[in-house]
Design a protein around this motif. Sequence first.
Motif, PDB file in Angstrom:
ATOM      1  N   MET A   1      26.019  29.771  44.580  1.00 45.77           N
ATOM      2  CA  MET A   1      26.690  31.010  44.195  1.00 45.77           C
ATOM      3  C   MET A   1      26.089  31.551  42.887  1.00 45.77           C
ATOM      4  SD  MET A   1      30.752  31.404  44.719  1.00 45.77           S
ATOM      5  CE  MET A   1      31.263  31.320  43.043  1.00 45.77           C
ATOM      6  N   ALA A   2      25.972  32.873  42.788  1.00 44.91           N
ATOM      7  CA  ALA A   2      25.377  33.455  41.574  1.00 44.91           C
ATOM      8  C   ALA A   2      26.306  33.224  40.379  1.00 44.91           C
ATOM      9  CB  ALA A   2      25.159  34.945  41.779  1.00 44.91           C
ATOM     10  N   GLU A   3      25.672  32.984  39.238  1.00 41.10           N
ATOM     11  CA  GLU A   3      26.445  32.844  37.985  1.00 41.10           C
ATOM     12  C   GLU A   3      27.184  34.141  37.694  1.00 41.10           C
ATOM     13  OE1 GLU A   3      26.165  30.546  34.887  1.00 41.10           O
ATOM     14  OE2 GLU A   3      26.180  29.237  36.640  1.00 41.10           O
ATOM     15  N   PRO A   4      28.440  34.075  37.217  1.00 34.63           N
ATOM     16  CA  PRO A   4      29.109  35.334  36.834  1.00 34.63           C
ATOM     17  C   PRO A   4      28.383  35.980  35.654  1.00 34.63           C
ATOM     18  CG  PRO A   4      30.413  33.423  36.198  1.00 34.63           C
ATOM     19  CD  PRO A   4      29.245  32.897  36.975  1.00 34.63           C
ATOM     20  N   VAL A   5      28.313  37.304  35.651  1.00 30.09           N
ATOM     21  CA  VAL A   5      27.645  37.992  34.534  1.00 30.09           C
ATOM     22  C   VAL A   5      28.581  37.986  33.344  1.00 30.09           C
ATOM     23  CG1 VAL A   5      26.650  40.172  33.743  1.00 30.09           C
ATOM     24  CG2 VAL A   5      26.391  39.466  36.137  1.00 30.09           C
TER      25      VAL A   5
END
Length: 246
Positions: free
Chosen positions: A1-5
């Motif tokens: 999952m992409a890291e939260p910005v």
Amino acid sequence: MAEPVRGRLLGLGVGPGDPELITLKSLRLLRGAPVVAYYASKESRGNAFATVESELRAEQILEPLIYPITGKRPPPPYDYELVMRDFYDASAARLAAHLDAGRDVAVLCEGDPFFYGSFMYLHDRLAERYASEVVPGVCSVLASASVLRTPLVYRDQCLLVVAGTLPEEALERQLAGVEAAAIMKLGSNFAKVRRVIARLGLMERARYVERATMDEECIRPLAEVDPASVPYFSMILIPGARWGEQ
Ligand SMILES: C[S@@+](CC[C@H](N)C(=O)[O-])C[C@H]1O[C@@H](n2cnc3c(N)ncnc32)[C@H](O)[C@@H]1O
């Protein structure tokens, strides 16, 4: 999952008080920030907030960081250093919650953020964990020279910057033989600073200003200043000798 910005920590110098002395860059970043944090006392929202108040948008989230103490410190066992450390820890945690949620946080800094600014305590705690940007501001020393209409340092002259909070002997040691100096943080330290200046034979050269560039700006001969009236936002400058007249 992409890291939260995550959000960015923005330390914005807003200058010494005159709203026209904020840089275009600070203004642009301030207008774009969803969260605006500023140091304040229990009684007042502070100079940095007043400087940019008219630029704020209704949708921006305000985060006042209220100093637990301003002015005279209570005597021991009150542990000022511990109280302030806890305050900066708690302030950093409040801002970190916004940064974790992806919101940029603009911290308003009177003058320049990295020149005796309380922003530095937030930067120390947050800048290694979050992206940050610091925008320099017009600092009070240069604003004071400008309103006093005095060049500050010529050619190879040295400028000493000291805080009036230093003990009297340390101040005297620092100022002895000085070419040019800025003495900050006067307030209740004023009488002590003026005594030192007089002992060193610098009264003729020293210039006093309070609230430089603000609406309440006031310039007075140093000898005539009533110590009881001196605000924290004041400064004494000892300008370097005019080039060719040393
Ligand atoms: C905590 S330092 C903040 C300095 C600020 N970051 C700067 O860049 O100028 C506060 C001191 O700055 C000086 N100061 C700040 N604004 C000033 C102003 N408009 N006029 C005169 N002195 C000022 C005073 O000596 C005050 O005690």
